[in-house]
Design an enzyme around this catalytic site. Structure first.
Site, PDB file in Angstrom:
ATOM      1  N   GLU A 128      18.979 -17.197  -6.699  1.00 35.39           N
ATOM      2  CA  GLU A 128      18.569 -15.870  -7.156  1.00 35.39           C
ATOM      3  C   GLU A 128      18.182 -15.900  -8.639  1.00 35.39           C
ATOM      4  O   GLU A 128      17.205 -15.271  -9.061  1.00 35.39           O
ATOM      5  CB  GLU A 128      19.702 -14.857  -6.893  1.00 35.39           C
ATOM      6  CG  GLU A 128      19.427 -13.439  -7.347  1.00 35.39           C
ATOM      7  CD  GLU A 128      18.177 -12.806  -6.729  1.00 35.39           C
ATOM      8  OE1 GLU A 128      17.574 -13.381  -5.811  1.00 35.39           O
ATOM      9  OE2 GLU A 128      17.798 -11.720  -7.213  1.00 35.39           O
TER      10      GLU A 128
ATOM     11  N   CYS B 104       0.825  -1.209   0.000  1.00 36.76           N
ATOM     12  CA  CYS B 104       0.000   0.000   0.000  1.00 36.76           C
ATOM     13  C   CYS B 104       0.859   1.259   0.000  1.00 36.76           C
ATOM     14  O   CYS B 104       1.995   1.260   0.460  1.00 36.76           O
ATOM     15  CB  CYS B 104      -0.879   0.004   1.237  1.00 36.76           C
ATOM     16  SG  CYS B 104      -1.896  -1.456   1.384  1.00 36.76           S
TER      17      CYS B 104
ATOM     18  N   HIS C  46      19.347 -37.121  -5.525  1.00 39.09           N
ATOM     19  CA  HIS C  46      18.564 -37.632  -4.392  1.00 39.09           C
ATOM     20  C   HIS C  46      17.069 -37.447  -4.609  1.00 39.09           C
ATOM     21  O   HIS C  46      16.297 -37.502  -3.661  1.00 39.09           O
ATOM     22  CB  HIS C  46      19.034 -36.970  -3.095  1.00 39.09           C
ATOM     23  CG  HIS C  46      20.471 -37.278  -2.803  1.00 39.09           C
ATOM     24  ND1 HIS C  46      20.882 -38.510  -2.341  1.00 39.09           N
ATOM     25  CD2 HIS C  46      21.594 -36.544  -2.980  1.00 39.09           C
ATOM     26  CE1 HIS C  46      22.204 -38.515  -2.221  1.00 39.09           C
ATOM     27  NE2 HIS C  46      22.657 -37.329  -2.609  1.00 39.09           N
TER      28      HIS C  46
ATOM     29  N   ASN D 165      -1.721   2.214   5.961  1.00 38.39           N
ATOM     30  CA  ASN D 165      -0.805   1.142   5.546  1.00 38.39           C
ATOM     31  C   ASN D 165      -0.525   0.278   6.758  1.00 38.39           C
ATOM     32  O   ASN D 165      -0.385   0.807   7.870  1.00 38.39           O
ATOM     33  CB  ASN D 165       0.531   1.720   5.063  1.00 38.39           C
ATOM     34  CG  ASN D 165       0.455   2.302   3.674  1.00 38.39           C
ATOM     35  OD1 ASN D 165      -0.610   2.301   3.069  1.00 38.39           O
ATOM     36  ND2 ASN D 165       1.571   2.795   3.177  1.00 38.39           N
ATOM     37  N   GLY D 166      -0.353  -1.020   6.543  1.00 36.54           N
ATOM     38  CA  GLY D 166      -0.048  -1.910   7.669  1.00 36.54           C
ATOM     39  C   GLY D 166      -1.223  -2.820   7.965  1.00 36.54           C
ATOM     40  O   GLY D 166      -2.182  -2.909   7.183  1.00 36.54           O
TER      41      GLY D 166
ATOM     42  N   GLU E 166       9.676 -14.975 -11.005  1.00 39.24           N
ATOM     43  CA  GLU E 166       8.833 -13.874 -10.519  1.00 39.24           C
ATOM     44  C   GLU E 166       8.401 -12.926 -11.625  1.00 39.24           C
ATOM     45  O   GLU E 166       7.344 -12.308 -11.520  1.00 39.24           O
ATOM     46  CB  GLU E 166       9.500 -13.102  -9.372  1.00 39.24           C
ATOM     47  CG  GLU E 166      10.710 -12.285  -9.749  1.00 39.24           C
ATOM     48  CD  GLU E 166      11.324 -11.538  -8.568  1.00 39.24           C
ATOM     49  OE1 GLU E 166      10.605 -11.170  -7.633  1.00 39.24           O
ATOM     50  OE2 GLU E 166      12.556 -11.303  -8.601  1.00 39.24           O
TER      51      GLU E 166
ATOM     52  N   LYS F 187       6.577  -4.408  -3.944  1.00 38.38           N
ATOM     53  CA  LYS F 187       7.983  -4.077  -3.746  1.00 38.38           C
ATOM     54  C   LYS F 187       8.378  -4.197  -2.286  1.00 38.38           C
ATOM     55  O   LYS F 187       9.460  -4.658  -1.955  1.00 38.38           O
ATOM     56  CB  LYS F 187       8.242  -2.649  -4.255  1.00 38.38           C
ATOM     57  CG  LYS F 187       9.695  -2.208  -4.161  1.00 38.38           C
ATOM     58  CD  LYS F 187      10.579  -3.013  -5.086  1.00 38.38           C
ATOM     59  CE  LYS F 187      12.036  -2.634  -5.021  1.00 38.38           C
ATOM     60  NZ  LYS F 187      12.893  -3.682  -5.612  1.00 38.38           N
TER      61      LYS F 187
ATOM     62  N   TRP G 129      -3.060  -2.652  -1.554  1.00 43.93           N
ATOM     63  CA  TRP G 129      -2.696  -4.023  -1.933  1.00 43.93           C
ATOM     64  C   TRP G 129      -3.474  -4.909  -0.961  1.00 43.93           C
ATOM     65  O   TRP G 129      -3.199  -4.913   0.236  1.00 43.93           O
ATOM     66  CB  TRP G 129      -1.197  -4.211  -1.777  1.00 43.93           C
ATOM     67  CG  TRP G 129      -0.651  -5.494  -2.333  1.00 43.93           C
ATOM     68  CD1 TRP G 129      -0.270  -5.745  -3.617  1.00 43.93           C
ATOM     69  CD2 TRP G 129      -0.387  -6.702  -1.603  1.00 43.93           C
ATOM     70  NE1 TRP G 129       0.205  -7.026  -3.734  1.00 43.93           N
ATOM     71  CE2 TRP G 129       0.144  -7.642  -2.523  1.00 43.93           C
ATOM     72  CE3 TRP G 129      -0.559  -7.094  -0.284  1.00 43.93           C
ATOM     73  CZ2 TRP G 129       0.516  -8.929  -2.145  1.00 43.93           C
ATOM     74  CZ3 TRP G 129      -0.194  -8.386   0.087  1.00 43.93           C
ATOM     75  CH2 TRP G 129       0.335  -9.286  -0.844  1.00 43.93           C
TER      76      TRP G 129
ATOM     77  N   LYS H 271      14.559 -14.841 -10.146  1.00 40.83           N
ATOM     78  CA  LYS H 271      14.426 -13.806 -11.182  1.00 40.83           C
ATOM     79  C   LYS H 271      13.593 -14.340 -12.337  1.00 40.83           C
ATOM     80  O   LYS H 271      12.760 -13.634 -12.885  1.00 40.83           O
ATOM     81  CB  LYS H 271      15.801 -13.349 -11.713  1.00 40.83           C
ATOM     82  CG  LYS H 271      16.586 -12.446 -10.800  1.00 40.83           C
ATOM     83  CD  LYS H 271      16.114 -11.018 -10.728  1.00 40.83           C
ATOM     84  CE  LYS H 271      15.216 -10.674  -9.613  1.00 40.83           C
ATOM     85  NZ  LYS H 271      15.523 -10.809  -8.247  1.00 40.83           N
TER      86      LYS H 271
ATOM     87  N   ARG I 235       5.074   0.069  -5.953  1.00 35.14           N
ATOM     88  CA  ARG I 235       5.013  -0.755  -4.753  1.00 35.14           C
ATOM     89  C   ARG I 235       4.034  -1.922  -4.904  1.00 35.14           C
ATOM     90  O   ARG I 235       4.064  -2.856  -4.108  1.00 35.14           O
ATOM     91  CB  ARG I 235       4.584   0.101  -3.557  1.00 35.14           C
ATOM     92  CG  ARG I 235       5.582   1.188  -3.205  1.00 35.14           C
ATOM     93  CD  ARG I 235       4.986   2.193  -2.259  1.00 35.14           C
ATOM     94  NE  ARG I 235       4.685   1.626  -0.958  1.00 35.14           N
ATOM     95  CZ  ARG I 235       5.484   1.695   0.096  1.00 35.14           C
ATOM     96  NH1 ARG I 235       6.635   2.328   0.001  1.00 35.14           N
ATOM     97  NH2 ARG I 235       5.161   1.152   1.245  1.00 35.14           N
TER      98      ARG I 235
HETATM   99  C1  AGP Z   1      12.978 -10.100  -5.288  1.00 31.50           C
HETATM  100  O1  AGP Z   1      13.111  -9.681  -6.584  1.00 31.50           O
HETATM  101  C2  AGP Z   1      11.843  -9.538  -4.528  1.00 31.50           C
HETATM  102  N1  AGP Z   1      11.624  -8.177  -4.719  1.00 31.50           N
HETATM  103  C3  AGP Z   1      11.776  -9.991  -3.077  1.00 31.50           C
HETATM  104  O2  AGP Z   1      12.171 -11.312  -2.977  1.00 31.50           O
HETATM  105  C4  AGP Z   1      12.558  -9.143  -2.047  1.00 31.50           C
HETATM  106  O3  AGP Z   1      13.933  -9.350  -2.173  1.00 31.50           O
HETATM  107  C5  AGP Z   1      12.054  -9.522  -0.650  1.00 31.50           C
HETATM  108  O4  AGP Z   1      10.673  -9.269  -0.576  1.00 31.50           O
HETATM  109  C6  AGP Z   1      12.775  -8.793   0.448  1.00 31.50           C
HETATM  110  O5  AGP Z   1      12.567  -7.424   0.380  1.00 31.50           O
HETATM  111  P1  AGP Z   1      13.464  -6.431   1.203  1.00 31.50           P
HETATM  112  O6  AGP Z   1      14.861  -6.560   0.707  1.00 31.50           O
HETATM  113  O7  AGP Z   1      12.874  -5.084   0.942  1.00 31.50           O
HETATM  114  O8  AGP Z   1      13.363  -6.823   2.653  1.00 31.50           O
END
Ligand code: AGP
Length: 610
Positions: A483, A2, A506, A101-102, A490, A605, A75, A487, A27
């Site tokens: 990672e 949000c 395994h 927010n929250g 997502e 985000k 959100w 990438k 966001r």
């Molecule tokens: C990765 O591309 C994502 N944006 C996500 O995994 C992100 O790294 C994770 O939510 C942690 O966010 P932060 O670094 O703001 O704590």
């Protein structure tokens, strides 16, 4: 997640509110709305979907002359993403409108109590309890009413409130979710992050937890937890709005990938001294405490966790301290064994990730030394960490992190070298050589990006029709595989898995059949030969293998189907180069599949809920 904006000034509020909301789109959100104070009434306009829907609705409904207003991008957490659940929420009397927010953790108890007193709820949100509590707490004083309301809330909140009795003012307060204010000629701006207000001023006030601000066209007055006035000083934001714009790139993600030489250099170079040692501006452990450390626990989520996974190998290798790495949402509920000789390293780009923040609080409560690696200045994690090392990656807008990840890994390299030096495990010359290798990395990052972009664009074609992909590697290469796989999945929505290469046999190797695409990360020299054996195993079962390795291993790579070569560097830093083609691969695959790259579905985000 949000986003909040607010404006009180001399000009029409609606254009500023919409502009601020657009800046917060990155966001992630699924509905948007605004409320403005028009004389003695509050006008709310809100809708499901994109801000363009809200703009169309406003254009059709009104050209409000109001100069005070609040806005929100939601959100969904409590209740569906629909018009009714969108913010702002109105109190039953209509006196108050609130954006939030929250998450209010005690909202069900509050809601039941309010319903018993006759308050009628129209939405499914937790936020609506705040609106009705404001009505119930109304004592004729706007600030006091907001403070009394906030005192009843449990959980995390940043709230901005309009009151029809005080049409020139906004009151805001927070705990656990951020709020920033900026004052300039045209009025006072509020944002849940600085990008919403940077167009107007670079001097911002970060509201501390439990602080309240009374805002009008002339500025803001701040009150502390006890209600006493607080004299706050603004903080200068060094980057400008152009840093948060696409700058000619089609997507923020590509721009941010290309900014990695600078992000790495800005993060590393201020910490390397002229005589080849490492120094931090805020590292509060004494030399004695460092020598007494018995272990390190790294805690983070998502890509920050993957950065920590790479850091684990480097930290263990250099410091000989046992390093455990944990996902924050697991760490916080497993009653971890912690003591004052444990260094808990918390990593977060946003500094607001709910689980990571909770993990930090747990570590602080248990008396551990805490060290936070954070990108967003004055974020909650930065404020609550024992020591803070900022990544100087600049604003990262794309949901899929790239440059912040690289900057996090860079800080972990620095910490590993720093601790090893303090523990006497690297002597002066060795540390200077380590720093020299580190300083060479930005040029190698640039070379890697320059060399591989075209090749990756071509290779991404074969990923377009895929339903599954596998990323394998060992040790540091495994950290990179995790990672790389994230990438890919997502942003392109291709199912992908990262596997420790030695673990394949395994179980997971049963999924490998003729034509399966396996990306083998094979840059780290210490395990190169071992990974090569795993490449042979999957090839023998019909897999097509795309190997990523370094120039020094080119001859040994043998009969892989496709190869990407990165420059040779200090092997401990290979992840930093190896991840670059993987970011580009995710990007170009998603682009070819027509995905919404900067705002992938269902993602946000900054994940401020657990
Ligand atoms: C990765 O591309 C994502 N944006 C996500 O995994 C992100 O790294 C994770 O939510 C942690 O966010 P932060 O670094 O703001 O704590």
């Amino acid at each position: 997640m949000c986003g909040i904006v607010g404006y009180a000034g001399k000009n029409r509020a609606v254009p500023y509110l919409l502009e601020g909301l657009e800046k917060l789109e990155y966001r992630g959100y699924d509905s948007a709305g605004i409320a403005v104070a028009e004389g003695g009434a509050l006008r709310v306009t809100k809708t499901r979907g994109r801000i363009s829907n809200l703009e169309a609705l406003i254009a059709a409904e009104h050209q409000s002359p109001a100069t005070v207003g609040i806005g929100h991008t939601r959100w969904a957490t409590h209740g569906k993403p629909n018009d009714v659940n969108a913010h702002p929420h109105r109190s039953m009397s209509g006196r108050f409108c609130v954006v939030h927010n929250g998450i209010i953790e005690n909202y069900l108890q509050l809601k039941a109590a309010l319903q018993a007193e006759g308050y009628v709820f129209v939405s499914e949100t937790d936020t609506e309890v705040i609106a009705h509590l404001l009505d119930k707490s109304w004592d004729g004083d706007f600030v006091s009413t907001v403070r009394k309301t906030a005192a009843q809330l449990e959980g995390a909140y940043a709230i901005c409130v309009l009151c029809s009795d005080c049409p020139d003012q906004i009151v805001c307060t927070r705990w656990g979710s951020p709020l920033v204010l900026g004052v300039c000629e045209s009025g006072t701006f509020i944002g849940s992050d600085v990008t919403a207000i940077l167009r107007h001023t670079n001097d911002v006030y970060y509201l501390d937890g439990h602080e309240t601000a009374l805002v009008d066209a002339h500025g803001a007055v701040f009150f502390g937890k006890d209600g006493a006035a607080v004299d706050k000083q603004p903080r200068r934001i060094e980057w400008n709005l152009s840093a948060a714009q696409k700058g000619g790139y089609e997507h923020f993600m590509l721009k941010e990938i290309m900014e990695q030489p600078k992000a790495f250099s800005d993060t590393v170079s201020p910490r390397i001294t002229a005589d080849g040692t490492i120094a931090f501006e805020d590292f509060r452990l004494t030399d004695d405490e460092i020598r007494r450390l018995r272990r390190v626990a790294v805690v983070a989520c998502g890509s920050a966790y993957h950065a920590g996974a790479a850091g684990k190998y480097v930290l263990e290798k250099l410091t000989r301290l046992p390093v455990e790495i944990d996902i924050a949402s697991e760490f916080r509920y497993r009653d971890p064994v912690l003591d004052e000789d444990t260094l808990v390293v918390v990593i977060s780009q946003s500094g607001e990730t709910a689980d990571t923040l909770a993990a930090l609080r747990l570590a602080n409560e248990r008396g551990c030394k805490t060290l936070c690696i954070v990108n967003v200045v004055s974020s909650s994690i930065a404020n609550e960490g024992g020591s803070v090392i900022y990544t100087h990656a600049g604003p990262e807008i794309a949901v899929a992190t790239t440059k912040a990840y690289s900057a996090q890994v860079a800080v972990l390299y620095l910490i590993a070298g720093y601790l090893a030096g303090k523990k006497g495990l690297l002597d002066k010359e060795q540390l200077a050589a380590y720093c020299k290798d580190l300083s060479a990395m930005p040029a190698l990052i640039q070379k890697t990006l320059d060399d591989c972009e075209k090749q990756i664009q071509a290779l991404s074609q074969m990923f377009i029709p895929l339903e599954h992909a596998y990323f394998i590697g060992r040790n540091l290469d495994y950290a990179c595989a995790m990672e790389a796989s994230l990438k890919m999945k997502e942003i392109s929505y291709i199912h992908s898995e990262a596997y420790a290469a030695g673990e394949l046999k395994h179980g997971t190797i049963s999924l490998i059949e003729k034509g399966t695409l396996v990306v083998a990360l094979a840059a780290y020299s210490d395990v190169f030969q071992k990974t090569l054996s795993n490449i042979k195993e999957v090839k023998a079962r019909g897999a097509r293998v795309l190997a990523v390795s370094t120039e020094r291993h080119v001859d040994a790579l043998g009969e892989v189907d496709y190869r990407i070569l990165i420059p040779d560097c200090n092997p401990l830093f290979s992840v930093t180069l190896e991840v670059l083609p993987m970011q580009l691969l995710g990007y170009y695959t998603a682009r070819a599949r027509g995905c919404d790259i900067d705002k992938p579905r269902n993602l946000a985000k900054s994940v401020t809920v657990e």
